[in-house]
Design a protein around this motif. Structure first.
Motif, short mmCIF file in Angstrom:
data_model
loop_
_atom_site.label_atom_id
_atom_site.label_comp_id
_atom_site.label_asym_id
_atom_site.label_seq_id
_atom_site.Cartn_x
_atom_site.Cartn_y
_atom_site.Cartn_z
N SER A 195 0.63 -1.07 0.28
CA SER A 195 -0.40 0.03 0.26
C SER A 195 0.81 1.10 -0.12
CB SER A 195 -0.75 0.30 1.33
OG SER A 195 -1.52 1.23 0.78
N SER A 196 0.76 2.09 -1.09
CA SER A 196 1.76 3.09 -0.97
C SER A 196 0.87 4.28 0.03
CB SER A 196 0.98 4.19 -2.56
OG SER A 196 -0.25 3.86 -2.41
N ILE A 197 -0.41 4.29 0.76
CA ILE A 197 -0.78 5.63 1.67
C ILE A 197 -0.20 4.87 3.45
CG2 ILE A 197 -3.13 5.42 3.61
CD1 ILE A 197 -4.62 3.99 1.19
N ASP A 198 0.28 6.51 4.05
CA ASP A 198 0.81 5.97 5.26
C ASP A 198 0.44 5.26 6.14
OD1 ASP A 198 2.53 6.44 7.57
OD2 ASP A 198 1.91 9.00 6.97
N PRO A 199 0.94 4.33 6.26
CA PRO A 199 0.30 3.41 7.76
C PRO A 199 -0.31 4.76 8.93
CG PRO A 199 2.28 2.92 6.77
CD PRO A 199 2.59 3.92 6.36
N GLU A 200 0.16 5.57 9.71
CA GLU A 200 -0.02 5.71 10.77
C GLU A 200 -0.96 6.62 10.08
OE1 GLU A 200 2.95 8.85 11.70
OE2 GLU A 200 4.95 6.84 12.57
N VAL A 201 -1.18 7.42 9.28
CA VAL A 201 -2.87 8.10 8.76
C VAL A 201 -3.73 6.46 8.70
CG1 VAL A 201 -4.16 8.65 6.88
CG2 VAL A 201 -1.55 9.86 7.17
N VAL A 202 -2.95 5.47 8.24
CA VAL A 202 -4.51 4.54 7.97
C VAL A 202 -4.69 3.65 10.03
CG1 VAL A 202 -4.59 2.27 8.28
CG2 VAL A 202 -3.60 3.51 5.74
N ASN A 203 -3.80 3.94 10.35
CA ASN A 203 -3.69 3.65 11.38
C ASN A 203 -5.00 4.54 12.29
OD1 ASN A 203 -1.97 1.51 11.83
ND2 ASN A 203 -0.86 2.93 12.80
N TYR A 204 -4.35 6.12 12.42
CA TYR A 204 -5.27 7.17 13.06
C TYR A 204 -6.89 6.84 12.49
CZ TYR A 204 -6.34 11.69 14.89
OH TYR A 204 -6.37 12.21 15.82
N ILE A 205 -6.70 6.74 11.18
CA ILE A 205 -7.93 6.19 10.68
C ILE A 205 -9.67 5.56 11.09
CG2 ILE A 205 -9.64 7.06 8.74
CD1 ILE A 205 -7.18 8.05 7.38
N SER A 206 -8.47 4.86 11.75
CA SER A 206 -8.83 3.44 11.40
C SER A 206 -10.38 3.32 13.10
CB SER A 206 -8.52 1.88 12.05
OG SER A 206 -6.90 2.20 13.11
N TYR A 207 -9.72 4.29 14.19
CA TYR A 207 -10.64 4.61 15.38
C TYR A 207 -11.91 5.09 15.01
CZ TYR A 207 -6.21 2.52 17.86
OH TYR A 207 -5.31 2.37 18.49
N SER A 208 -11.75 5.47 13.92
CA SER A 208 -13.21 6.80 13.96
C SER A 208 -13.93 5.82 12.77
CB SER A 208 -13.07 8.12 13.14
OG SER A 208 -11.48 9.12 13.05
N VAL A 209 -13.37 5.01 12.34
CA VAL A 209 -13.77 4.04 11.29
C VAL A 209 -15.11 3.30 12.08
CG1 VAL A 209 -13.93 2.70 9.99
CG2 VAL A 209 -12.38 4.40 9.11
N VAL A 210 -13.58 2.80 13.30
CA VAL A 210 -14.48 1.68 13.70
C VAL A 210 -15.82 1.94 14.48
CG1 VAL A 210 -14.06 0.13 16.01
CG2 VAL A 210 -12.33 -0.06 13.97
N GLU A 211 -15.77 3.44 15.58
CA GLU A 211 -16.18 3.79 15.93
C GLU A 211 -17.81 4.25 14.93
OE1 GLU A 211 -16.36 7.86 18.88
OE2 GLU A 211 -15.28 7.47 17.85
N TRP A 212 -17.33 4.63 14.29
CA TRP A 212 -18.65 4.60 13.08
C TRP A 212 -19.87 3.97 12.68
CZ3 TRP A 212 -20.09 2.95 8.07
CH2 TRP A 212 -21.38 3.77 7.61
N MET A 213 -19.03 2.93 12.41
CA MET A 213 -19.80 2.06 12.18
C MET A 213 -20.28 0.32 14.04
SD MET A 213 -17.20 -0.92 9.60
CE MET A 213 -18.36 -1.73 8.47
N THR A 214 -19.83 0.67 14.82
CA THR A 214 -20.47 -0.20 15.25
C THR A 214 -21.28 1.14 16.42
OG1 THR A 214 -18.40 1.22 17.15
CG2 THR A 214 -17.91 -1.54 16.69
N TRP A 215 -21.56 1.93 16.04
CA TRP A 215 -22.73 2.60 16.41
C TRP A 215 -23.93 2.91 15.53
CZ3 TRP A 215 -23.32 4.33 21.44
CH2 TRP A 215 -22.10 4.81 21.80
N GLN A 216 -23.59 2.49 14.73
CA GLN A 216 -24.92 2.48 12.85
C GLN A 216 -25.96 1.05 13.94
OE1 GLN A 216 -24.78 4.84 10.99
NE2 GLN A 216 -23.23 5.08 12.33
N GLY A 217 -27.00 0.51 13.59
CA GLY A 217 -28.37 -0.11 13.31
C GLY A 217 -28.95 0.13 13.60
#
Length: 234
Positions: A195-217
């Motif tokens: 992947s060409s994406i900065d791993p640190e950026v992916v790490n940081y964003i992963s928390y927001s993605v998990v939070e968004w997905m777990t609060w849906q439904g």
């Protein structure tokens, strides 16, 4: 916002309990004694750290109730804590996590009906957490209305219960649950091969993605629409 004059909770038909002789008494006059409910979803390792926390809180005169899965009832009570069952099977929850290490369930889990079983269990836990805030002790019958909530994030009901009762909530966990560049969210299952994406950026964003997905439904929506408007179960 609650009606301060009538001292009632919004969307509920029960009245906030006034201090009585059963209200905990703080050993220091400058520290108000509180009824505190600790809501924990997870394994024994998730529950155990809160045992020590309860001991410290009790030394300050607070009444502390630990609300978690029924299977931990003896463990909690043998430690001298007040216990309230919220339902759910931690073994089944852990098995689901092993089969589905990321946020997207596998085809195998879909075919086996794991998703529907998990949704039913989550609904039971959500309602159990709400009842833990307002129900009498199931053994002694001593009344209990929470003045504050301490919870681990996977219990999910915490902030909604706190909002309904207009009380403070504090989240605690045994693993990182807020954004950091150091490593990804433990539930994100991030794969960074080629992947060409900065791993640190992916790490940081992963928390927001998990939070968004777990609060849906719909499970959480149904809980907020129905459970939080009902009287305590008698």
């Amino acid at each position: 916002m609650p009606d301060r004059k009538s001292n009632t909770f919004p969307h509920s038909s029960y009245t906030k309990r006034q201090p009585t002789s059963q209200q905990p008494q703080s050993p220091r006059s400058d520290i108000p004694a509180l009824n505190i409910v600790i809501q924990v979803v997870g394994s024994r390792g998730d529950v155990q750290p809160f045992i020590a926390l309860r001991t410290e809180l009790k030394q300050h005169g607070h009444r502390v109730r630990l609300a978690t899965h029924d299977t931990f009832a003896d463990f909690v009570r043998d430690s001298g804590l007040e216990f309230y069952p919220i339902g759910g099977d931690p073994t089944e929850l852990m098995a689901y996590m092993v089969k589905n290490p990321g946020l997207i369930p596998s085809v195998k889990s879909l075919k086996a009906g794991d998703i529907q079983r998990k949704r039913k269990m989550v609904a039971e836990i959500l309602d159990g957490c709400w009842q833990s805030c307002i129900q009498t002790d199931p053994i002694t019958g001593v009344p209990f209305v929470a003045n504050a909530i301490i919870a681990n994030p996977p219990s999910f009901a915490h902030v909604h219960c706190a909002q309904a009762m207009s009380i403070p909530v504090h989240l605690m966990f045994t693993m990182p649950w807020s954004n950091t560049r150091a490593f990804p969210h433990p539930l994100a299952n991030v794969i960074m091969k080629n992947s060409s994406i900065d791993p640190e950026v992916v790490n940081y964003i992963s928390y927001s993605v998990v939070e968004w997905m777990t609060w849906q439904g719909s499970v959480l929506a149904a809980f907020k629409a129905h459970s939080l408007t009902c009287q305590p179960k008698g």
